[in-house]
Design an enzyme around this catalytic site. Structure first.
Site, PDB file in Angstrom:
ATOM      1  N   LEU A 115      -6.583   8.839  -1.018  1.00 56.10           N
ATOM      2  CA  LEU A 115      -6.617   9.546  -2.294  1.00 56.10           C
ATOM      3  C   LEU A 115      -6.220   8.633  -3.443  1.00 56.10           C
ATOM      4  O   LEU A 115      -5.295   7.820  -3.316  1.00 56.10           O
ATOM      5  CB  LEU A 115      -5.679  10.755  -2.253  1.00 56.10           C
ATOM      6  CG  LEU A 115      -5.980  11.811  -1.193  1.00 56.10           C
ATOM      7  CD1 LEU A 115      -4.997  12.974  -1.321  1.00 56.10           C
ATOM      8  CD2 LEU A 115      -7.412  12.306  -1.284  1.00 56.10           C
ATOM      9  N   GLY A 160      -5.867   9.368   3.130  1.00 60.39           N
ATOM     10  CA  GLY A 160      -7.106  10.123   3.020  1.00 60.39           C
ATOM     11  C   GLY A 160      -8.287   9.430   3.658  1.00 60.39           C
ATOM     12  O   GLY A 160      -9.223  10.087   4.136  1.00 60.39           O
ATOM     13  N   ASN A 184      -0.259   7.890   6.378  1.00 57.50           N
ATOM     14  CA  ASN A 184       1.017   7.276   5.984  1.00 57.50           C
ATOM     15  C   ASN A 184       1.635   7.920   4.748  1.00 57.50           C
ATOM     16  O   ASN A 184       2.427   7.288   4.043  1.00 57.50           O
ATOM     17  CB  ASN A 184       0.813   5.781   5.740  1.00 57.50           C
ATOM     18  CG  ASN A 184      -0.120   5.496   4.575  1.00 57.50           C
ATOM     19  OD1 ASN A 184      -1.118   6.172   4.411  1.00 57.50           O
ATOM     20  ND2 ASN A 184       0.203   4.483   3.775  1.00 57.50           N
ATOM     21  N   GLU A 185       1.301   9.178   4.469  1.00 60.95           N
ATOM     22  CA  GLU A 185       1.777   9.839   3.255  1.00 60.95           C
ATOM     23  C   GLU A 185       3.294   9.823   3.119  1.00 60.95           C
ATOM     24  O   GLU A 185       3.826   9.736   2.008  1.00 60.95           O
ATOM     25  CB  GLU A 185       1.265  11.293   3.223  1.00 60.95           C
ATOM     26  CG  GLU A 185      -0.197  11.438   2.838  1.00 60.95           C
ATOM     27  CD  GLU A 185      -1.151  11.200   3.980  1.00 60.95           C
ATOM     28  OE1 GLU A 185      -2.363  11.369   3.786  1.00 60.95           O
ATOM     29  OE2 GLU A 185      -0.686  10.843   5.088  1.00 60.95           O
TER      30      GLU A 185
END
Length: 309
Positions: A115, A160, A184-185
């Site tokens: 993202l 994303g 890996n957010e």
């Protein structure tokens, strides 16, 4: 066409019906069917269309489309990118000549960076809502597609970008330990939404997904293969050849049986987001609007600027 205008075409409630055919594209005279072209040669007979961020070529004789991300420097999932992606999938889904799509990157060393952080930082509530709806739409279309979807992951694919690969039926990754993939957010102080989590669990199982999500892990290609995050590793120069071979294997089955089986396996996960779509958007807006999250995102963008310089 502006991204905001394109996004509105996707609808503000529910998912656009995938079964409705759009008007036929311009077609050249179609010769007798031919086998899938060898790698490195142009697809023929071929129809193509290209937007700012995505290029699509459809080989009518094989029924296979090639979708390439072409949004330098890192194929980040901006609002414009997400909207083009969904519209491209819609066109292919509604074209009876297309049975499968191979998704890859036209850029070296990167599949998709995930993202676009700039879409989530310092913007209005309305923008956050429109952006997150576009993220949802991409996943609903790709994860629920009737087509065979093969991800040819030819570079790193965090966050994303990993979700895009996870949403496909099969994932092949270039065998390069410098390439990594994962949700890996958590490293950015962001919590992966439940439908990211559900997609991940369905691929690798609950324990691996739980550990990887909590740690925000990015897995080098060999580790990703060991965990089942990708189905195969192949040398970079063999990636597209292998993707074509896998696609041919999947297309050898009757479409209706495969499609019904896919729906049976994925419907509960898709229905969960459809039922809670507006709530999910509100949760995203509430979360991303927090000053602590905005601060983390600003710090991350500053870090990226320093790396570039």
């Amino acid at each position: 066409m502006a991204a905001a205008t394109l996004a509105r075409r996707l609808g503000r409630s529910g998912v656009l019906p995938l079964c409705c055919r759009s008007p036929a594209w311009d077609r050249a005279t179609r010769p007798p069917p031919s086998p899938l072209q060898p790698p490195g040669l142009p697809l023929a007979p071929c129809r193509s269309f290209s937007n700012n961020k995505i290029q699509v070529e459809l080989d009518e004789s094989s029924g296979i489309a090639m979708m390439k991300f072409k949004s330098p420097p890192v194929n980040s999932l901006s609002l414009e990118f997400l909207t083009e992606f969904s519209i491209s999938l819609e066109k292919l889904e509604n074209d009876r000549a297309c049975r499968g799509v191979i998704i890859t990157s036209a850029l070296p060393k990167i599949f998709s960076s995930g993202l676009d952080i700039t879409e989530m930082c310092g913007k209005s509530v309305e923008h956050y809502s429109e952006f997150w709806r576009a993220v949802q739409e991409l996943w609903l279309r790709l994860y629920g597609s009737n087509m065979v979807t093969v991800a040819a992951v030819n570079g790193s694919s965090p966050a994303g970008g990993c979700l895009v690969a996870l949403s496909c039926d099969y994932r092949i990754m270039a065998d390069n330990p410098k390439f990594s993939i994962g949700l890996n957010e958590a490293q950015l102080g962001i919590v992966a939404p439940f439908w990211f989590k559900d997609t991940f669990v369905n691929v690798v199982g609950h324990r691996i997904a739980e550990r990887s999500l909590q740690l925000g892990s990015l897995h080098p290609a060999p580790e990703a293969h060991r965990l089942g995050l990708v189905d195969e590793l192949v040398p970079e120069e063999k990636l597209m050849e292998k993707a074509a071979a896998v696609m041919a294997q999947w297309l050898a089955l009757p479409d209706h049986a495969r499609q019904l089986t896919k729906t049976m396996m994925r419907k509960a996960v898709l229905d969960r987001l459809v039922a809670h779509r507006e709530e999910d958007i509100k949760n995203f807006i509430t979360f991303v609007s927090k000053e602590s999250i905005q601060k983390s995102l600003r710090m991350y963008m500053e870090m990226l600027k320093k790396k570039k310089s």
